[in-house]
Design an enzyme around this catalytic site. Structure first.
Site, PDB file in Angstrom:
ATOM      1  N   LYS A 155       0.835  -1.257   0.138  1.00  0.00           N
ATOM      2  CA  LYS A 155      -0.105   0.005   0.019  1.00  0.00           C
ATOM      3  C   LYS A 155       0.991   1.329  -0.216  1.00  0.00           C
ATOM      4  O   LYS A 155       1.986   1.064   0.183  1.00  0.00           O
ATOM      5  CB  LYS A 155      -1.099   0.043   1.094  1.00  0.00           C
ATOM      6  CG  LYS A 155      -0.374  -0.396   2.552  1.00  0.00           C
ATOM      7  CD  LYS A 155      -0.363   0.680   3.542  1.00  0.00           C
ATOM      8  CE  LYS A 155       0.973   1.241   3.932  1.00  0.00           C
ATOM      9  NZ  LYS A 155       0.901   2.014   5.010  1.00  0.00           N
ATOM     10  N   HIS A 185      -0.671  -5.373   6.141  1.00  0.00           N
ATOM     11  CA  HIS A 185      -0.210  -6.487   7.125  1.00  0.00           C
ATOM     12  C   HIS A 185      -1.030  -6.317   8.518  1.00  0.00           C
ATOM     13  O   HIS A 185      -0.912  -7.287   9.047  1.00  0.00           O
ATOM     14  CB  HIS A 185       1.274  -6.153   7.609  1.00  0.00           C
ATOM     15  CG  HIS A 185       1.588  -4.708   8.182  1.00  0.00           C
ATOM     16  ND1 HIS A 185       1.591  -3.367   7.876  1.00  0.00           N
ATOM     17  CD2 HIS A 185       1.853  -4.619   9.634  1.00  0.00           C
ATOM     18  CE1 HIS A 185       1.614  -2.429   8.808  1.00  0.00           C
ATOM     19  NE2 HIS A 185       1.888  -3.195   9.955  1.00  0.00           N
ATOM     20  N   LYS A 189      -1.932  -9.832  11.335  1.00  0.00           N
ATOM     21  CA  LYS A 189      -1.575  -9.737  12.652  1.00  0.00           C
ATOM     22  C   LYS A 189      -2.619 -10.921  13.323  1.00  0.00           C
ATOM     23  O   LYS A 189      -3.901 -11.133  13.126  1.00  0.00           O
ATOM     24  CB  LYS A 189      -1.860  -8.529  13.341  1.00  0.00           C
ATOM     25  CG  LYS A 189      -0.844  -7.395  12.994  1.00  0.00           C
ATOM     26  CD  LYS A 189      -1.448  -6.175  13.686  1.00  0.00           C
ATOM     27  CE  LYS A 189      -0.342  -5.049  13.138  1.00  0.00           C
ATOM     28  NZ  LYS A 189       0.953  -4.938  13.619  1.00  0.00           N
ATOM     29  N   GLU A 223       0.794   6.135  17.842  1.00  0.00           N
ATOM     30  CA  GLU A 223       2.052   5.460  17.688  1.00  0.00           C
ATOM     31  C   GLU A 223       2.859   6.753  18.268  1.00  0.00           C
ATOM     32  O   GLU A 223       2.749   7.829  18.428  1.00  0.00           O
ATOM     33  CB  GLU A 223       2.524   5.363  16.211  1.00  0.00           C
ATOM     34  CG  GLU A 223       1.743   4.474  15.427  1.00  0.00           C
ATOM     35  CD  GLU A 223       2.265   4.376  14.213  1.00  0.00           C
ATOM     36  OE1 GLU A 223       2.726   3.247  13.833  1.00  0.00           O
ATOM     37  OE2 GLU A 223       1.762   4.806  13.219  1.00  0.00           O
ATOM     38  N   ASP A 242      -2.217   6.793   4.754  1.00  0.00           N
ATOM     39  CA  ASP A 242      -1.123   5.827   4.928  1.00  0.00           C
ATOM     40  C   ASP A 242      -1.818   4.741   6.140  1.00  0.00           C
ATOM     41  O   ASP A 242      -1.622   3.598   5.946  1.00  0.00           O
ATOM     42  CB  ASP A 242      -0.296   6.536   5.995  1.00  0.00           C
ATOM     43  CG  ASP A 242       0.751   5.547   6.507  1.00  0.00           C
ATOM     44  OD1 ASP A 242       1.280   4.608   5.634  1.00  0.00           O
ATOM     45  OD2 ASP A 242       1.583   6.014   7.382  1.00  0.00           O
ATOM     46  N   HIS A 247      -5.146   0.187   6.784  1.00  0.00           N
ATOM     47  CA  HIS A 247      -5.340  -0.688   8.138  1.00  0.00           C
ATOM     48  C   HIS A 247      -6.630  -0.534   8.883  1.00  0.00           C
ATOM     49  O   HIS A 247      -7.231  -1.528   9.329  1.00  0.00           O
ATOM     50  CB  HIS A 247      -3.900  -0.443   9.032  1.00  0.00           C
ATOM     51  CG  HIS A 247      -2.707  -0.456   8.162  1.00  0.00           C
ATOM     52  ND1 HIS A 247      -2.401  -1.365   7.449  1.00  0.00           N
ATOM     53  CD2 HIS A 247      -1.375   0.236   8.432  1.00  0.00           C
ATOM     54  CE1 HIS A 247      -1.143  -1.228   6.873  1.00  0.00           C
ATOM     55  NE2 HIS A 247      -0.647  -0.315   7.708  1.00  0.00           N
ATOM     56  N   LYS A 333       1.091  10.101  14.688  1.00  0.00           N
ATOM     57  CA  LYS A 333       2.487   9.934  15.081  1.00  0.00           C
ATOM     58  C   LYS A 333       2.651  10.989  16.016  1.00  0.00           C
ATOM     59  O   LYS A 333       2.214  11.873  16.534  1.00  0.00           O
ATOM     60  CB  LYS A 333       3.569  10.382  13.785  1.00  0.00           C
ATOM     61  CG  LYS A 333       3.068   9.601  12.545  1.00  0.00           C
ATOM     62  CD  LYS A 333       3.316   8.229  12.724  1.00  0.00           C
ATOM     63  CE  LYS A 333       3.231   7.406  11.288  1.00  0.00           C
ATOM     64  NZ  LYS A 333       2.993   6.282  11.268  1.00  0.00           N
TER      65      LYS A 333
HETATM   66  C1  BG6 Z   1       2.656   1.086   8.130  1.00  0.00           C
HETATM   67  C2  BG6 Z   1       2.647   2.538   8.043  1.00  0.00           C
HETATM   68  O1  BG6 Z   1       1.742   0.533   6.961  1.00  0.00           O
HETATM   69  O2  BG6 Z   1       2.217   0.505   9.390  1.00  0.00           O
HETATM   70  C3  BG6 Z   1       3.321   3.326   9.237  1.00  0.00           C
HETATM   71  O3  BG6 Z   1       2.958   3.072   6.812  1.00  0.00           O
HETATM   72  C4  BG6 Z   1       2.965   2.892  10.684  1.00  0.00           C
HETATM   73  O4  BG6 Z   1       3.391   4.711   9.290  1.00  0.00           O
HETATM   74  C5  BG6 Z   1       2.961   0.995  10.486  1.00  0.00           C
HETATM   75  O5  BG6 Z   1       3.856   2.931  11.502  1.00  0.00           O
HETATM   76  C6  BG6 Z   1       2.308   0.474  11.501  1.00  0.00           C
HETATM   77  O6  BG6 Z   1       2.486  -0.955  11.979  1.00  0.00           O
HETATM   78  P1  BG6 Z   1       2.632  -1.736  13.209  1.00  0.00           P
HETATM   79  O7  BG6 Z   1       2.702  -3.245  12.452  1.00  0.00           O
HETATM   80  O8  BG6 Z   1       3.922  -1.330  13.383  1.00  0.00           O
HETATM   81  O9  BG6 Z   1       1.651  -1.329  14.018  1.00  0.00           O
END
Ligand code: BG6
Length: 491
Positions: A155, A185, A189, A223, A242, A247, A333
Protein backbone atom coordinates in the site's frame (compact mmCIF):
# COMPACT_ATOMS: atom_id res chain seq x y z
CA UNK A 1 -9.68 -16.65 -8.21
CA UNK A 2 -7.08 -19.40 -8.18
CA UNK A 3 -7.45 -22.20 -5.73
CA UNK A 4 -5.20 -22.50 -2.73
CA UNK A 5 -2.28 -24.91 -3.19
CA UNK A 6 -2.28 -27.74 -0.68
CA UNK A 7 1.38 -28.42 -1.12
CA UNK A 8 4.14 -25.91 -1.11
CA UNK A 9 5.75 -25.68 -4.52
CA UNK A 10 9.33 -24.60 -5.16
CA UNK A 11 9.55 -20.82 -5.33
CA UNK A 12 11.81 -18.07 -6.51
CA UNK A 13 11.03 -14.96 -4.50
CA UNK A 14 12.05 -11.78 -6.30
CA UNK A 15 12.38 -9.02 -3.75
CA UNK A 16 12.19 -5.53 -5.27
CA UNK A 17 13.46 -2.84 -2.88
CA UNK A 18 15.63 -5.54 -1.27
CA UNK A 19 17.88 -3.05 0.53
CA UNK A 20 15.06 -0.76 1.69
CA UNK A 21 13.61 -0.15 5.11
CA UNK A 22 10.72 -2.64 4.96
CA UNK A 23 12.98 -5.38 3.56
CA UNK A 24 15.49 -4.86 6.36
CA UNK A 25 13.00 -4.55 9.20
CA UNK A 26 10.43 -7.15 8.22
CA UNK A 27 10.88 -9.06 4.97
CA UNK A 28 14.42 -10.46 5.26
CA UNK A 29 14.04 -11.39 8.96
CA UNK A 30 10.61 -12.84 8.11
CA UNK A 31 11.93 -14.94 5.24
CA UNK A 32 14.64 -16.36 7.49
CA UNK A 33 12.03 -17.24 10.10
CA UNK A 34 9.83 -18.98 7.53
CA UNK A 35 12.87 -20.87 6.30
CA UNK A 36 13.79 -21.97 9.82
CA UNK A 37 10.20 -23.05 10.44
CA UNK A 38 10.43 -25.35 7.38
CA UNK A 39 7.85 -23.28 5.49
CA UNK A 40 10.25 -22.13 2.79
CA UNK A 41 12.16 -25.25 1.96
CA UNK A 42 12.49 -25.23 -1.82
CA UNK A 43 13.17 -21.61 -2.37
CA UNK A 44 15.62 -19.06 -3.75
CA UNK A 45 15.54 -15.33 -3.06
CA UNK A 46 16.65 -12.90 -5.74
CA UNK A 47 17.11 -9.40 -4.32
CA UNK A 48 17.10 -6.31 -6.50
CA UNK A 49 17.16 -2.58 -5.83
CA UNK A 50 18.77 0.66 -6.99
CA UNK A 51 21.89 -0.09 -4.92
CA UNK A 52 24.85 -1.15 -7.06
CA UNK A 53 26.03 -4.00 -4.89
CA UNK A 54 26.80 -7.67 -5.46
CA UNK A 55 25.41 -10.83 -3.89
CA UNK A 56 28.12 -10.92 -1.22
CA UNK A 57 27.39 -7.37 -0.04
CA UNK A 58 23.66 -8.05 -0.15
CA UNK A 59 24.12 -11.12 2.01
CA UNK A 60 26.10 -9.06 4.54
CA UNK A 61 23.34 -6.47 4.58
CA UNK A 62 20.70 -9.17 5.03
CA UNK A 63 22.64 -10.67 7.91
CA UNK A 64 22.98 -7.37 9.73
CA UNK A 65 19.26 -6.64 9.18
CA UNK A 66 18.35 -10.04 10.60
CA UNK A 67 20.66 -9.53 13.57
CA UNK A 68 19.15 -6.11 14.26
CA UNK A 69 15.47 -6.78 13.63
CA UNK A 70 15.00 -10.56 13.65
CA UNK A 71 13.44 -12.53 16.46
CA UNK A 72 15.44 -15.16 18.24
CA UNK A 73 19.07 -16.10 18.05
CA UNK A 74 20.75 -16.43 14.64
CA UNK A 75 23.01 -19.49 14.58
CA UNK A 76 25.97 -19.85 12.21
CA UNK A 77 24.47 -23.03 10.74
CA UNK A 78 21.09 -21.37 10.29
CA UNK A 79 22.64 -18.37 8.59
CA UNK A 80 24.84 -20.44 6.28
CA UNK A 81 21.84 -22.41 5.03
CA UNK A 82 19.80 -19.25 4.49
CA UNK A 83 22.65 -17.36 2.83
CA UNK A 84 22.79 -20.12 0.21
CA UNK A 85 19.32 -19.05 -0.97
CA UNK A 86 20.29 -15.46 -1.66
CA UNK A 87 21.44 -13.75 -4.83
CA UNK A 88 21.34 -10.13 -5.91
CA UNK A 89 21.11 -8.22 -9.15
CA UNK A 90 21.15 -4.41 -9.23
CA UNK A 91 18.44 -2.61 -11.20
CA UNK A 92 21.17 -0.89 -13.21
CA UNK A 93 22.13 -4.29 -14.72
CA UNK A 94 18.88 -4.17 -16.70
CA UNK A 95 15.85 -6.33 -17.38
CA UNK A 96 17.83 -9.10 -19.10
CA UNK A 97 20.09 -9.53 -16.07
CA UNK A 98 17.08 -9.81 -13.77
CA UNK A 99 15.51 -12.45 -16.01
CA UNK A 100 18.79 -14.43 -16.09
CA UNK A 101 19.12 -14.27 -12.31
CA UNK A 102 15.59 -15.67 -11.90
CA UNK A 103 16.21 -18.43 -14.49
CA UNK A 104 19.46 -19.35 -12.80
CA UNK A 105 17.69 -19.58 -9.44
CA UNK A 106 15.00 -21.78 -11.04
CA UNK A 107 17.60 -24.08 -12.55
CA UNK A 108 19.40 -24.44 -9.23
CA UNK A 109 16.11 -25.34 -7.54
CA UNK A 110 15.35 -27.90 -10.23
CA UNK A 111 18.83 -29.37 -9.85
CA UNK A 112 18.34 -29.85 -6.12
CA UNK A 113 14.81 -31.28 -6.32
CA UNK A 114 12.70 -33.72 -8.28
CA UNK A 115 11.07 -31.21 -10.67
CA UNK A 116 12.24 -29.04 -13.53
CA UNK A 117 12.85 -25.27 -13.63
CA UNK A 118 9.59 -24.72 -15.47
CA UNK A 119 7.59 -25.99 -12.48
CA UNK A 120 8.99 -23.40 -10.14
CA UNK A 121 6.64 -20.60 -9.05
CA UNK A 122 7.66 -16.98 -8.89
CA UNK A 123 6.66 -14.59 -6.15
CA UNK A 124 7.44 -10.94 -6.86
CA UNK A 125 7.40 -8.78 -3.73
CA UNK A 126 7.20 -5.08 -4.64
CA UNK A 127 8.63 -3.36 -1.59
CA UNK A 128 9.03 -0.13 -3.55
CA UNK A 129 7.54 3.40 -3.30
CA UNK A 130 4.06 3.65 -4.87
CA UNK A 131 5.30 5.73 -7.79
CA UNK A 132 7.76 3.00 -8.81
CA UNK A 133 5.32 0.09 -8.63
CA UNK A 134 4.08 0.33 -12.21
CA UNK A 135 7.64 0.56 -13.55
CA UNK A 136 8.40 -2.71 -11.81
CA UNK A 137 5.24 -4.28 -13.25
CA UNK A 138 6.34 -3.25 -16.74
CA UNK A 139 9.83 -4.56 -16.10
CA UNK A 140 8.42 -7.93 -15.07
CA UNK A 141 6.41 -8.01 -18.28
CA UNK A 142 9.45 -7.12 -20.42
CA UNK A 143 11.55 -9.72 -18.61
CA UNK A 144 8.98 -12.45 -19.30
CA UNK A 145 8.55 -13.09 -15.58
CA UNK A 146 4.76 -12.82 -15.38
CA UNK A 147 4.09 -16.45 -16.22
CA UNK A 148 3.83 -18.80 -13.21
CA UNK A 149 3.99 -15.79 -10.93
CA UNK A 150 2.17 -14.00 -8.15
CA UNK A 151 2.81 -10.44 -7.16
CA UNK A 152 2.59 -8.82 -3.72
CA UNK A 153 1.80 -5.11 -3.87
CA UNK A 154 2.43 -2.75 -0.95
CA UNK A 155 0.00 0.00 0.00
CA UNK A 156 -0.98 2.78 -0.50
CA UNK A 157 -2.98 1.67 -3.55
CA UNK A 158 -3.41 5.07 -5.12
CA UNK A 159 -4.05 8.34 -3.34
CA UNK A 160 -7.66 8.86 -4.41
CA UNK A 161 -10.31 7.17 -6.56
CA UNK A 162 -8.97 8.12 -10.02
CA UNK A 163 -5.39 7.12 -9.17
CA UNK A 164 -6.52 3.82 -7.59
CA UNK A 165 -8.61 2.97 -10.65
CA UNK A 166 -5.75 3.86 -12.94
CA UNK A 167 -3.33 1.72 -10.92
CA UNK A 168 -5.69 -1.26 -11.00
CA UNK A 169 -6.35 -0.87 -14.73
CA UNK A 170 -2.65 -0.79 -15.58
CA UNK A 171 -1.89 -3.64 -13.24
CA UNK A 172 -4.57 -5.72 -14.94
CA UNK A 173 -2.94 -5.10 -18.33
CA UNK A 174 -0.12 -7.34 -17.13
CA UNK A 175 -1.40 -9.44 -14.23
CA UNK A 176 -4.63 -11.28 -13.77
CA UNK A 177 -6.49 -10.38 -10.54
CA UNK A 178 -5.90 -13.93 -9.27
CA UNK A 179 -2.14 -13.27 -9.40
CA UNK A 180 -2.31 -10.03 -7.38
CA UNK A 181 -1.92 -9.94 -3.58
CA UNK A 182 -2.49 -6.45 -2.13
CA UNK A 183 -0.94 -6.66 1.27
CA UNK A 184 -2.30 -4.97 4.37
CA UNK A 185 -0.14 -6.26 7.15
CA UNK A 186 -2.72 -5.48 9.85
CA UNK A 187 -4.77 -8.39 8.48
CA UNK A 188 -1.78 -10.68 8.99
CA UNK A 189 -1.64 -9.88 12.69
CA UNK A 190 -2.67 -12.89 14.73
CA UNK A 191 -4.97 -10.71 16.84
CA UNK A 192 -6.85 -9.40 13.79
CA UNK A 193 -7.64 -12.94 12.69
CA UNK A 194 -8.67 -13.74 16.22
CA UNK A 195 -11.56 -11.29 15.75
CA UNK A 196 -12.98 -13.76 13.23
CA UNK A 197 -12.46 -16.73 15.54
CA UNK A 198 -13.94 -14.84 18.47
CA UNK A 199 -17.00 -13.72 16.54
CA UNK A 200 -17.80 -16.78 14.49
CA UNK A 201 -16.58 -19.73 16.56
CA UNK A 202 -18.57 -18.86 19.69
CA UNK A 203 -22.28 -18.81 20.27
CA UNK A 204 -21.84 -16.32 23.09
CA UNK A 205 -20.87 -13.09 21.39
CA UNK A 206 -22.38 -13.01 17.91
CA UNK A 207 -25.96 -12.62 19.21
CA UNK A 208 -25.00 -9.37 20.96
CA UNK A 209 -22.83 -8.08 18.10
CA UNK A 210 -25.22 -5.42 16.89
CA UNK A 211 -26.95 -2.10 17.48
CA UNK A 212 -29.22 -3.51 20.20
CA UNK A 213 -26.32 -4.18 22.55
CA UNK A 214 -23.34 -2.18 21.31
CA UNK A 215 -23.22 1.55 21.95
CA UNK A 216 -20.13 2.52 19.97
CA UNK A 217 -16.79 1.13 18.81
CA UNK A 218 -13.31 2.66 18.92
CA UNK A 219 -10.38 1.62 16.76
CA UNK A 220 -7.40 3.43 18.19
CA UNK A 221 -3.84 3.17 16.85
CA UNK A 222 -1.70 5.91 18.40
CA UNK A 223 2.04 5.66 17.67
CA UNK A 224 4.93 7.19 19.59
CA UNK A 225 7.27 7.13 16.61
CA UNK A 226 7.74 10.22 14.46
CA UNK A 227 8.51 10.42 10.76
CA UNK A 228 12.27 10.24 10.76
CA UNK A 229 13.38 9.49 7.21
CA UNK A 230 9.77 9.22 5.98
CA UNK A 231 8.74 12.86 5.68
CA UNK A 232 8.93 12.75 1.87
CA UNK A 233 6.55 9.78 1.77
CA UNK A 234 4.27 11.40 4.34
CA UNK A 235 4.08 14.71 2.48
CA UNK A 236 2.37 12.85 -0.36
CA UNK A 237 0.24 10.57 1.84
CA UNK A 238 -0.50 11.67 5.43
CA UNK A 239 -2.12 9.68 8.21
CA UNK A 240 -5.52 9.28 6.56
CA UNK A 241 -4.09 7.68 3.41
CA UNK A 242 -1.27 5.82 5.15
CA UNK A 243 -3.28 4.32 8.00
CA UNK A 244 -7.03 4.82 7.72
CA UNK A 245 -7.95 3.87 4.14
CA UNK A 246 -5.71 0.87 4.66
CA UNK A 247 -5.22 -0.67 8.08
CA UNK A 248 -7.97 0.85 10.22
CA UNK A 249 -10.73 0.28 7.67
CA UNK A 250 -9.66 -3.33 7.17
CA UNK A 251 -9.85 -3.98 10.90
CA UNK A 252 -13.23 -2.21 10.98
CA UNK A 253 -14.47 -4.53 8.23
CA UNK A 254 -13.51 -7.63 10.26
CA UNK A 255 -15.35 -6.15 13.24
CA UNK A 256 -18.47 -5.17 11.36
CA UNK A 257 -18.97 -7.77 8.62
CA UNK A 258 -21.79 -10.30 8.47
CA UNK A 259 -20.86 -13.97 8.90
CA UNK A 260 -19.36 -15.11 5.57
CA UNK A 261 -20.76 -18.23 3.95
CA UNK A 262 -17.34 -19.82 4.52
CA UNK A 263 -13.87 -18.71 5.55
CA UNK A 264 -12.73 -18.69 1.94
CA UNK A 265 -11.32 -15.59 0.23
CA UNK A 266 -14.36 -14.87 -1.98
CA UNK A 267 -17.02 -14.93 0.78
CA UNK A 268 -14.84 -12.95 3.20
CA UNK A 269 -14.07 -10.25 0.63
CA UNK A 270 -17.76 -10.08 -0.31
CA UNK A 271 -18.76 -9.42 3.29
CA UNK A 272 -15.99 -6.88 3.87
CA UNK A 273 -16.91 -5.04 0.70
CA UNK A 274 -20.55 -5.00 1.77
CA UNK A 275 -19.50 -3.18 4.94
CA UNK A 276 -17.65 -0.59 2.85
CA UNK A 277 -20.62 -0.19 0.54
CA UNK A 278 -22.88 0.44 3.57
CA UNK A 279 -20.65 3.14 4.97
CA UNK A 280 -21.71 6.76 4.72
CA UNK A 281 -19.29 9.00 2.82
CA UNK A 282 -16.60 10.49 5.06
CA UNK A 283 -17.67 14.09 5.58
CA UNK A 284 -15.13 16.74 6.68
CA UNK A 285 -17.18 17.69 9.78
CA UNK A 286 -16.71 14.13 11.10
CA UNK A 287 -12.92 14.35 10.84
CA UNK A 288 -10.22 15.97 12.98
CA UNK A 289 -6.90 16.33 11.20
CA UNK A 290 -3.80 17.09 13.24
CA UNK A 291 -0.13 17.82 12.76
CA UNK A 292 2.41 17.60 15.57
CA UNK A 293 4.21 20.77 16.52
CA UNK A 294 7.68 20.67 15.00
CA UNK A 295 6.72 18.65 11.90
CA UNK A 296 6.98 21.73 9.65
CA UNK A 297 10.59 22.31 10.67
CA UNK A 298 11.61 18.90 9.31
CA UNK A 299 13.62 18.20 6.20
CA UNK A 300 11.57 17.97 2.98
CA UNK A 301 8.48 19.46 4.71
CA UNK A 302 7.03 22.69 3.33
CA UNK A 303 6.78 25.63 5.77
CA UNK A 304 3.02 25.69 5.26
CA UNK A 305 2.56 21.90 4.97
CA UNK A 306 -1.04 20.77 5.41
CA UNK A 307 -0.07 17.09 5.87
CA UNK A 308 -1.95 15.23 8.58
CA UNK A 309 0.31 13.32 10.95
CA UNK A 310 -2.81 12.56 12.97
CA UNK A 311 -6.41 11.85 12.13
CA UNK A 312 -9.54 10.99 14.10
CA UNK A 313 -12.91 10.39 12.52
CA UNK A 314 -16.41 9.12 13.01
CA UNK A 315 -17.58 6.39 10.64
CA UNK A 316 -21.23 5.46 10.25
CA UNK A 317 -22.47 2.23 8.74
CA UNK A 318 -25.97 2.28 7.33
CA UNK A 319 -27.07 -1.32 7.59
CA UNK A 320 -29.45 -3.21 9.87
CA UNK A 321 -26.73 -4.41 12.19
CA UNK A 322 -24.98 -1.08 12.77
CA UNK A 323 -27.35 1.82 12.06
CA UNK A 324 -26.87 4.42 14.82
CA UNK A 325 -23.65 2.84 16.21
CA UNK A 326 -20.71 5.20 15.58
CA UNK A 327 -17.23 3.80 14.95
CA UNK A 328 -14.51 6.20 16.09
CA UNK A 329 -11.10 5.79 14.48
CA UNK A 330 -7.91 7.51 15.60
CA UNK A 331 -4.24 7.24 14.67
CA UNK A 332 -1.24 9.54 14.68
CA UNK A 333 2.49 9.89 15.02
CA UNK A 334 4.40 11.26 18.03
CA UNK A 335 1.58 10.52 20.41
CA UNK A 336 1.60 9.79 24.12
CA UNK A 337 1.61 5.99 23.81
CA UNK A 338 1.85 3.34 21.16
CA UNK A 339 -1.16 1.01 21.07
CA UNK A 340 -3.46 -0.84 18.66
CA UNK A 341 -6.74 -1.24 20.41
CA UNK A 342 -10.29 -2.06 19.41
CA UNK A 343 -12.72 -1.20 22.13
CA UNK A 344 -16.39 -2.10 22.06
CA UNK A 345 -18.61 -0.21 24.49
CA UNK A 346 -21.83 -1.99 25.43
CA UNK A 347 -25.09 -0.27 26.21
CA UNK A 348 -25.78 0.42 29.85
CA UNK A 349 -28.75 -1.09 31.69
CA UNK A 350 -31.97 0.91 31.30
CA UNK A 351 -32.41 1.57 35.04
CA UNK A 352 -30.16 1.40 38.05
CA UNK A 353 -31.38 -0.05 41.30
CA UNK A 354 -28.12 0.59 43.11
CA UNK A 355 -28.04 3.22 45.84
CA UNK A 356 -26.48 6.62 45.33
CA UNK A 357 -22.74 6.40 45.91
CA UNK A 358 -22.57 2.73 44.93
CA UNK A 359 -20.45 3.59 41.90
CA UNK A 360 -22.86 1.96 39.40
CA UNK A 361 -22.09 3.20 35.90
CA UNK A 362 -19.47 5.64 37.21
CA UNK A 363 -16.53 3.91 35.52
CA UNK A 364 -17.94 3.89 32.01
CA UNK A 365 -19.81 1.13 30.18
CA UNK A 366 -18.84 -2.53 29.98
CA UNK A 367 -16.14 -2.98 27.38
CA UNK A 368 -14.78 -5.74 25.23
CA UNK A 369 -11.23 -4.83 24.28
CA UNK A 370 -8.92 -6.37 21.68
CA UNK A 371 -5.29 -5.40 21.87
CA UNK A 372 -3.78 -6.05 18.43
CA UNK A 373 -0.19 -5.90 19.72
CA UNK A 374 2.16 -8.68 18.61
CA UNK A 375 1.58 -10.12 22.09
CA UNK A 376 -2.16 -9.88 21.65
CA UNK A 377 -4.62 -9.62 24.52
CA UNK A 378 -8.33 -9.42 25.09
CA UNK A 379 -10.42 -8.25 28.00
CA UNK A 380 -14.04 -8.08 29.03
CA UNK A 381 -14.80 -5.52 31.71
CA UNK A 382 -17.95 -5.35 33.80
CA UNK A 383 -19.21 -4.15 37.17
CA UNK A 384 -19.05 -6.41 40.19
CA UNK A 385 -19.52 -5.99 43.89
CA UNK A 386 -16.57 -4.91 45.97
CA UNK A 387 -16.27 -7.48 48.82
CA UNK A 388 -17.38 -6.20 52.20
CA UNK A 389 -20.38 -4.50 53.75
CA UNK A 390 -22.93 -2.46 51.79
CA UNK A 391 -23.21 -2.37 48.02
CA UNK A 392 -20.21 -0.73 46.44
CA UNK A 393 -19.46 -1.61 42.85
CA UNK A 394 -16.23 -1.58 40.94
CA UNK A 395 -15.06 -2.35 37.43
CA UNK A 396 -13.61 -5.85 37.11
CA UNK A 397 -12.19 -7.56 34.06
CA UNK A 398 -11.53 -10.96 32.61
CA UNK A 399 -8.32 -10.89 30.64
CA UNK A 400 -6.67 -13.26 28.22
CA UNK A 401 -3.22 -12.99 26.63
CA UNK A 402 -2.10 -15.11 23.67
CA UNK A 403 1.43 -15.40 25.06
CA UNK A 404 0.08 -17.25 28.08
CA UNK A 405 -1.08 -20.14 25.93
CA UNK A 406 1.07 -23.15 25.16
CA UNK A 407 0.88 -22.52 21.43
CA UNK A 408 2.08 -18.92 21.58
CA UNK A 409 5.46 -20.01 20.18
CA UNK A 410 3.86 -20.71 16.81
CA UNK A 411 2.74 -17.13 16.25
CA UNK A 412 3.91 -15.90 12.87
CA UNK A 413 4.68 -12.21 12.45
CA UNK A 414 2.18 -10.49 10.13
CA UNK A 415 4.47 -10.32 7.08
CA UNK A 416 5.62 -13.92 7.56
CA UNK A 417 2.05 -15.13 7.62
CA UNK A 418 1.08 -13.13 4.55
CA UNK A 419 4.11 -14.06 2.45
CA UNK A 420 3.41 -17.70 3.20
CA UNK A 421 -0.28 -17.25 2.28
CA UNK A 422 0.65 -15.59 -1.03
CA UNK A 423 3.00 -18.48 -1.86
CA UNK A 424 0.06 -20.85 -1.40
CA UNK A 425 -2.22 -18.62 -3.46
CA UNK A 426 -4.49 -17.89 -0.50
CA UNK A 427 -6.17 -14.48 -0.89
CA UNK A 428 -8.17 -14.65 2.35
CA UNK A 429 -6.18 -12.00 4.21
CA UNK A 430 -5.53 -9.71 1.26
CA UNK A 431 -7.53 -6.72 0.10
CA UNK A 432 -9.34 -6.45 -3.21
CA UNK A 433 -9.41 -3.80 -5.94
CA UNK A 434 -13.14 -3.38 -5.41
CA UNK A 435 -12.83 -2.81 -1.66
CA UNK A 436 -10.06 -0.27 -2.07
CA UNK A 437 -11.90 1.63 -4.80
CA UNK A 438 -15.05 1.79 -2.61
CA UNK A 439 -12.99 3.25 0.23
CA UNK A 440 -11.54 5.92 -2.04
CA UNK A 441 -14.99 6.66 -3.36
CA UNK A 442 -16.28 7.17 0.22
CA UNK A 443 -13.31 9.43 0.97
CA UNK A 444 -14.19 11.89 -1.78
CA UNK A 445 -15.94 14.56 0.40
CA UNK A 446 -13.01 14.59 2.84
CA UNK A 447 -10.31 14.68 0.17
CA UNK A 448 -12.12 17.45 -1.75
CA UNK A 449 -12.47 19.68 1.27
CA UNK A 450 -10.21 18.56 4.12
CA UNK A 451 -10.53 20.51 7.38
CA UNK A 452 -7.35 22.43 8.25
CA UNK A 453 -4.79 20.53 10.30
CA UNK A 454 -4.76 21.44 14.00
CA UNK A 455 -1.52 21.46 15.90
CA UNK A 456 -0.92 19.02 18.75
CA UNK A 457 1.94 18.69 21.17
CA UNK A 458 4.26 15.73 20.62
CA UNK A 459 3.56 13.23 23.38
CA UNK A 460 -0.14 14.14 23.60
CA UNK A 461 -3.31 12.34 22.47
CA UNK A 462 -3.96 14.71 19.54
CA UNK A 463 -5.63 18.10 19.11
CA UNK A 464 -8.33 19.11 21.63
CA UNK A 465 -11.07 18.78 19.03
CA UNK A 466 -10.95 14.96 19.43
CA UNK A 467 -13.09 15.29 22.54
CA UNK A 468 -15.90 17.10 20.73
CA UNK A 469 -15.75 14.51 17.97
CA UNK A 470 -16.48 11.62 20.34
CA UNK A 471 -18.78 13.41 22.86
CA UNK A 472 -20.88 12.36 24.75
CA UNK A 473 -18.56 9.33 24.85
CA UNK A 474 -14.90 9.48 25.84
CA UNK A 475 -11.76 8.02 24.29
CA UNK A 476 -10.87 4.78 25.96
CA UNK A 477 -7.12 5.44 25.82
CA UNK A 478 -5.23 6.08 28.00
CA UNK A 479 -6.66 3.15 29.96
CA UNK A 480 -7.80 3.93 33.47
CA UNK A 481 -6.70 0.48 34.58
CA UNK A 482 -3.68 -1.22 33.09
CA UNK A 483 -3.49 -4.77 31.76
CA UNK A 484 -2.84 -7.32 34.46
CA UNK A 485 0.50 -9.03 34.40
CA UNK A 486 -0.33 -12.73 34.87
CA UNK A 487 3.16 -13.38 36.21
CA UNK A 488 2.93 -10.71 38.88
CA UNK A 489 2.55 -12.10 42.39
CA UNK A 490 -0.48 -10.95 44.36
CA UNK A 491 0.25 -8.40 47.11
C1 BG6 B 1 2.64 1.09 8.13
C2 BG6 B 1 2.57 2.59 8.05
O1 BG6 B 1 1.89 0.52 7.10
O2 BG6 B 1 2.15 0.65 9.38
C3 BG6 B 1 3.38 3.20 9.18
O3 BG6 B 1 3.08 3.06 6.81
C4 BG6 B 1 2.93 2.63 10.51
O4 BG6 B 1 3.24 4.62 9.16
C5 BG6 B 1 2.91 1.11 10.47
O5 BG6 B 1 3.85 3.09 11.50
C6 BG6 B 1 2.31 0.52 11.73
O6 BG6 B 1 2.43 -0.88 11.70
P1 BG6 B 1 2.70 -1.74 13.01
O7 BG6 B 1 2.60 -3.16 12.58
O8 BG6 B 1 4.05 -1.35 13.50
O9 BG6 B 1 1.61 -1.31 13.96
Amino acid sequence: MTTVDDMEQPHVIVLFGATGDLARRKLLPGLLRLFEAGLLEDCRIVGTSLEDIDTETFAKLARSAIEEFGQGQLTEAGWTAFEGLLSYVPQSAGTGALASAVHEAEESLAASGPGTGSEVRRLHYLSVPPKSALDVVRQLDDAGLVERSRIIMEKPFGTDLPSAKDLNRRLHEVFDESQIFRIDHFLGKEAAQNILAFRFANGLFEPIWNRNFIDHVQIDVPETLGLEGRTKFYESTGAYRDMVVTHLMQVLAFMAMEPPTSLAPGPISDEKNKVFRSMRPIEPHNVVRGQYAGYRGKEEVADDSDTDTFVALKVEIDNWRWAGVPFFLRTGKMMAQGARVISIAFKEPPLTMFPHGSNAGMQGPDHLTFDLADQSRMSLSFYGKRPGPGMKLEKLSMQFATHDTLTSGSVLEAYERLIHDAMRGDHTLFTTAEGIETLWDLSRPLLADPPPVRSYAPGSWGPNAIHQLIAPHAWRLPFERSWRDPNATAQ
